[in-house]
Design an enzyme around this catalytic site. Structure first.
Site, PDB file in Angstrom:
ATOM      1  N   TYR A  53     -84.786 -24.978  39.909  1.00 34.94           N
ATOM      2  CA  TYR A  53     -84.196 -24.111  40.925  1.00 34.94           C
ATOM      3  C   TYR A  53     -83.417 -24.928  41.947  1.00 34.94           C
ATOM      4  O   TYR A  53     -83.752 -26.087  42.189  1.00 34.94           O
ATOM      5  CB  TYR A  53     -85.291 -23.324  41.649  1.00 34.94           C
ATOM      6  CG  TYR A  53     -85.953 -22.242  40.858  1.00 34.94           C
ATOM      7  CD1 TYR A  53     -85.476 -21.842  39.615  1.00 34.94           C
ATOM      8  CD2 TYR A  53     -87.083 -21.586  41.353  1.00 34.94           C
ATOM      9  CE1 TYR A  53     -86.116 -20.849  38.891  1.00 34.94           C
ATOM     10  CE2 TYR A  53     -87.719 -20.585  40.642  1.00 34.94           C
ATOM     11  CZ  TYR A  53     -87.234 -20.229  39.409  1.00 34.94           C
ATOM     12  OH  TYR A  53     -87.868 -19.232  38.697  1.00 34.94           O
ATOM     13  N   LYS A 246     -78.530  -0.379  44.809  1.00 38.63           N
ATOM     14  CA  LYS A 246     -77.307  -0.865  45.456  1.00 38.63           C
ATOM     15  C   LYS A 246     -76.123  -1.002  44.503  1.00 38.63           C
ATOM     16  O   LYS A 246     -74.975  -1.115  44.954  1.00 38.63           O
ATOM     17  CB  LYS A 246     -77.563  -2.197  46.152  1.00 38.63           C
ATOM     18  CG  LYS A 246     -77.916  -3.366  45.234  1.00 38.63           C
ATOM     19  CD  LYS A 246     -78.253  -4.594  46.072  1.00 38.63           C
ATOM     20  CE  LYS A 246     -78.674  -5.776  45.211  1.00 38.63           C
ATOM     21  NZ  LYS A 246     -79.063  -6.940  46.046  1.00 38.63           N
TER      22      LYS A 246
END
Length: 347
Positions: A53, A246
């Site tokens: 990450y 959304k």
């Protein structure tokens, strides 16, 4: 915040887990630290990360940055004992980490030391293999996954080899427990058998994708989890943001994940938007926030250890934290079940 036992370990984790994969690309270190502070204040004790990450995108320039951000928080606040920390060893094929080498007894010590150094800690509470060397049906590969080329003997030797190296880390005190990610029921049970055979650490958890839109875990994996006491750590419980609503009606909000990954990792389909509409309607009928409904439903599942959610803004974080106090009634659950039957496997 309700706490759950992680597998058969003595580790207690909050039923909501703070994900960190955007810290270092979409979020600054300061924003990541603010999220940790707020999550701990709300009763969360569990943070999940990985050596590869941040994502969005994954790159050689950023790999390891998220662990370093968490390490800076530990260095700043000296609150390591308040956090159950999970990280992951990258699997085979990721060229920017160890030139794509498979997980083995040679890579495990190096990977553990790298994570410890970046995280500025002496130990990792849950050390996970990010994906199997032999491949995985996850990330939409379930449509084409073919295990017929696997050799059972190779898999058995790999598991014995890896568990020996992991047990060395347990003996050194660098890891407390072991988990898998993007695994199958067969793979998990073979790891469990290997731990009995070798005396290596027993699988405590599996981190797989799970949400109202992605319920591959509900059959063989669920049975394995319940019978073998292996906790699910659910990632993408909001389906990469689809379940927030959304992206409905073709919307692409600025700085959203869809601006960086236009098909949301294969999740963007017409059927997905139809399914989201059904769940949004359920939430509206019962005056529920759809984000909190989706997270509350996940945490109610009988095999759930913790639900991993992420946020790129503090407002998003606050909404998700509200799921901790939400329990869904029988009527809502029945409507969710009906929507699932009407919209199975939308991607």
């Amino acid at each position: 915040m309700k706490m759950n036992r992680l597998g058969r370990t003595n580790i207690e984790v909050s039923e909501l887990c703070l994900g960190s994969m955007t810290w270092g690309t979409q979020n600054t270190a300061e924003e990541g630290h603010a999220q940790i502070d707020r999550a701990l204040d709300a009763g969360i004790n569990f943070i999940d990360t990985a050596e590869m990450y941040p994502v969005n995108p994954v790159s050689a320039e950023t790999v390891g940055r998220t662990e370093r951000i968490i390490g800076l928080w530990f260095e700043r606040d000296m609150r390591r004992d308040e956090v159950v920390l999970a990280t992951k060893h990258s699997g085979e094929g990721l060229a920017i980490v160890r030139d794509g080498a498979p997980i083995s007894s040679q890579t495990i010590p190096e990977a553990v030391e790298g994570s410890l150094r970046r995280l500025k800690t002496d130990y990792i509470d849950l050390y996970q293999f990010h994906w199997p060397n032999r491949g995985s049906y996850m990330f939409r590969k379930n449509w084409t996954y073919d295990p017929s080329g696997q050799l059972m003997l190779d898999t058995k030797q790999h598991m014995d080899d890896a568990l020996g190296a992991l047990q060395d880390e347990v003996s050194r005190g660098t890891i407390r427990s072991f988990g898998l990610s993007n695994e199958s029921a067969w793979g998990t049970t073979k790891w469990l058998e290997a731990s009995e055979r070798t005396g290596g650490p027993r699988v405590a958890s599996v981190q797989n994708e799970y949400s109202l839109l992605c319920r591959l875990y509900d059959t063989d994996m669920a049975e394995m989890s319940v019978q073998e006491e292996v906790s699910l750590l659910a990632f993408s419980p909001l389906a990469a943001g689809l379940l927030t609503g959304k992206y409905q009606e073709g919307a692409v909000p600025p700085k959203s994940r869809m601006t960086l990954n236009d098909d949301l990792g294969g999740r963007k389909t017409d059927r997905a938007f139809d399914a989201v509409s059904a769940y949004l309607e359920i939430a509206a009928r019962h005056d529920l926030d759809p984000i909190q409904m989706a997270l509350a439903w996940c945490k109610s599942r009988p095999f759930m250890g913790s639900v991993i959610f992420g946020a790129t803004t503090m407002d998003q974080l606050e909404v998700s934290l509200g799921a901790a106090d939400l329990s869904l009634g029988d009527e809502v659950t029945a409507e969710i079940d009906a929507a699932h039957r009407a919209h199975p496997m939308p991607y």
